[in-house]
Structures are given as structure tokens and as C-alpha cells.
Design an enzyme around this catalytic site. Sequence first.
Site, PDB file in Angstrom:
ATOM      1  N   SER A  14       0.819  -1.221   0.000  1.00 30.93           N
ATOM      2  CA  SER A  14       0.000   0.000   0.000  1.00 30.93           C
ATOM      3  C   SER A  14       0.849   1.265   0.000  1.00 30.93           C
ATOM      4  CB  SER A  14      -0.997  -0.006   1.163  1.00 30.93           C
ATOM      5  OG  SER A  14      -0.350  -0.097   2.391  1.00 30.93           O
ATOM      6  N   ASP A  31      16.654   0.596   3.452  1.00 33.31           N
ATOM      7  CA  ASP A  31      16.282   1.738   4.284  1.00 33.31           C
ATOM      8  C   ASP A  31      16.156   2.978   3.395  1.00 33.31           C
ATOM      9  OD1 ASP A  31      16.529   2.344   7.605  1.00 33.31           O
ATOM     10  OD2 ASP A  31      16.555   4.070   6.253  1.00 33.31           O
ATOM     11  N   ASN A  87      17.674  -0.711  17.496  1.00 31.53           N
ATOM     12  CA  ASN A  87      17.354   0.390  18.399  1.00 31.53           C
ATOM     13  C   ASN A  87      16.151  -0.057  19.235  1.00 31.53           C
ATOM     14  OD1 ASN A  87      19.375   2.057  17.331  1.00 31.53           O
ATOM     15  ND2 ASN A  87      18.031   2.711  15.669  1.00 31.53           N
ATOM     16  N   GLN A  94      14.762   4.467  18.591  1.00 31.46           N
ATOM     17  CA  GLN A  94      13.746   3.706  17.853  1.00 31.46           C
ATOM     18  C   GLN A  94      12.582   4.624  17.482  1.00 31.46           C
ATOM     19  OE1 GLN A  94      12.224   0.194  19.868  1.00 31.46           O
ATOM     20  NE2 GLN A  94      11.095  -0.485  18.059  1.00 31.46           N
ATOM     21  N   VAL A  96      10.187   3.347  14.820  1.00 26.03           N
ATOM     22  CA  VAL A  96       9.126   2.469  14.318  1.00 26.03           C
ATOM     23  C   VAL A  96       9.017   1.295  15.292  1.00 26.03           C
ATOM     24  CG1 VAL A  96       8.324   1.040  12.410  1.00 26.03           C
ATOM     25  CG2 VAL A  96       9.610   3.148  11.924  1.00 26.03           C
ATOM     26  N   HIS A 100      12.591  -4.395  14.118  1.00 23.84           N
ATOM     27  CA  HIS A 100      13.365  -4.486  12.881  1.00 23.84           C
ATOM     28  C   HIS A 100      14.843  -4.400  13.227  1.00 23.84           C
ATOM     29  CE1 HIS A 100      12.494  -0.297  13.782  1.00 23.84           C
ATOM     30  NE2 HIS A 100      13.676   0.008  13.260  1.00 23.84           N
ATOM     31  N   HIS A 102      18.577  -3.299  11.761  1.00 22.29           N
ATOM     32  CA  HIS A 102      19.336  -2.593  10.732  1.00 22.29           C
ATOM     33  C   HIS A 102      20.547  -3.461  10.384  1.00 22.29           C
ATOM     34  CE1 HIS A 102      17.519   1.514  11.390  1.00 22.29           C
ATOM     35  NE2 HIS A 102      17.193   0.930  12.526  1.00 22.29           N
TER      36      HIS A 102
HETATM   37  P1  5GP Z   1      14.477   3.019  13.931  1.00 19.24           P
HETATM   38  O1  5GP Z   1      14.822   4.475  14.084  1.00 19.24           O
HETATM   39  O2  5GP Z   1      13.073   2.727  14.424  1.00 19.24           O
HETATM   40  O3  5GP Z   1      15.500   2.072  14.480  1.00 19.24           O
HETATM   41  O4  5GP Z   1      14.517   2.745  12.369  1.00 19.24           O
HETATM   42  C1  5GP Z   1      13.482   3.070  11.507  1.00 19.24           C
HETATM   43  C2  5GP Z   1      14.093   3.090  10.127  1.00 19.24           C
HETATM   44  O5  5GP Z   1      13.043   3.022   9.188  1.00 19.24           O
HETATM   45  C3  5GP Z   1      14.882   4.359   9.823  1.00 19.24           C
HETATM   46  O6  5GP Z   1      16.234   4.026   9.501  1.00 19.24           O
HETATM   47  C4  5GP Z   1      14.142   4.979   8.631  1.00 19.24           C
HETATM   48  O7  5GP Z   1      15.020   5.547   7.670  1.00 19.24           O
HETATM   49  C5  5GP Z   1      13.380   3.787   8.070  1.00 19.24           C
HETATM   50  N1  5GP Z   1      12.142   4.166   7.428  1.00 19.24           N
HETATM   51  C6  5GP Z   1      11.153   4.965   7.931  1.00 19.24           C
HETATM   52  N2  5GP Z   1      10.146   5.097   7.049  1.00 19.24           N
HETATM   53  C7  5GP Z   1      10.483   4.351   5.969  1.00 19.24           C
HETATM   54  C8  5GP Z   1       9.840   4.091   4.717  1.00 19.24           C
HETATM   55  O8  5GP Z   1       8.744   4.555   4.425  1.00 19.24           O
HETATM   56  N3  5GP Z   1      10.505   3.264   3.845  1.00 19.24           N
HETATM   57  C9  5GP Z   1      11.721   2.710   4.146  1.00 19.24           C
HETATM   58  N4  5GP Z   1      12.277   1.927   3.216  1.00 19.24           N
HETATM   59  N5  5GP Z   1      12.360   2.947   5.317  1.00 19.24           N
HETATM   60  C10 5GP Z   1      11.756   3.755   6.216  1.00 19.24           C
END
Ligand code: 5GP
Length: 115
Positions: A14, A31, A87, A94, A96, A100, A102
Site C-alpha cells: 500500500s 532503508d 534500536n 527507535q 518504528v 526491525h 538494521h
Molecule cells: P528506527 O529508528 O526505528 O530504528 O529505524 C526506523 C528506520 O526506518 C529508519 O532508519 C528509517 O530511515 C526507516 N524508514 C522509515 N520510514 C520508511 C519508509 O517509508 N521506507 C523505508 N524503506 N524505510 C523507512
Amino acid sequence: MTGPSVFTRILEGSIPGDIVAETERVFAISDINPQAPVHVLVIPKTEQYRDVAELAAGDPELLAEMVALARRVADERADGEFRLIFNTGAGAGQTVFHVHAHVLAGDLEEKSLVG
Ligand code: 5GP
């Protein structure tokens, strides 16, 4: 946030996203804001677990599947060596809350984050 996570929405098609590898229970996307030559996110298809601590307690086998897919991505896209970062918590960066990993690989600038 209510509703499916950004990663679930990519999995379902989506919103756009580059799915680079997939197994029955885990998928990997590039990413959107890469921090290394290879920067891939490895994600369980379920969004039941918010972070790696919840996942390790609830389904350690699924965590092992994530690590295996990270290895495959690093083998296919770099030299097989990689840094794996979870994270965990907003204070640790973090953003999201659908667990997940990285996967950072390629020519990493810093050889080590500690020591
Ligand atoms: P966090 O900060 O939660 O450890 O990592 C979230 C990651 O998700 C970030 O590195 C960010 O760049 C990636 N991210 C957020 N939104 C999107 C998206 O819409 N598409 C993709 N491919 N990555 C995303």
C-alpha cells in the site's frame, strides 16, 4: 500510531518499498535513509513484537530467522560481514515500533562502535 506499521504497509504494497529478500516469516527492505553502502532493514512479517527484547522473549526462533536473513543479505550485497543494530526504545533512537534489525554492510566508516 494506529493501523498497520509503515513496514506492514510496504509488505502489503500500500506504500512503495524495495523488498530485497523474503522468507515465509521475515522480509527485508532497503532503508529509505541509508547510513552505509548497504543499509537494509530485516523485519518479521508479524508486527506483534514492538522491539527485540519482546521478540526474544516471545519467539526466539523468529529472532534467529531474522539473523539468518541478515546474513544472507550481507552475503548477497557485500562481503558477508555486517553490523546488526536493534534500536530499542525511543530514547535509544527507535522510531518504528514494529521490531526491525538494521543490517549495515559494505565499506563501514567506523570499524567499531565500542572499544
Ligand atoms: P528506527 O529508528 O526505528 O530504528 O529505524 C526506523 C528506520 O526506518 C529508519 O532508519 C528509517 O530511515 C526507516 N524508514 C522509515 N520510514 C520508511 C519508509 O517509508 N521506507 C523505508 N524503506 N524505510 C523507512
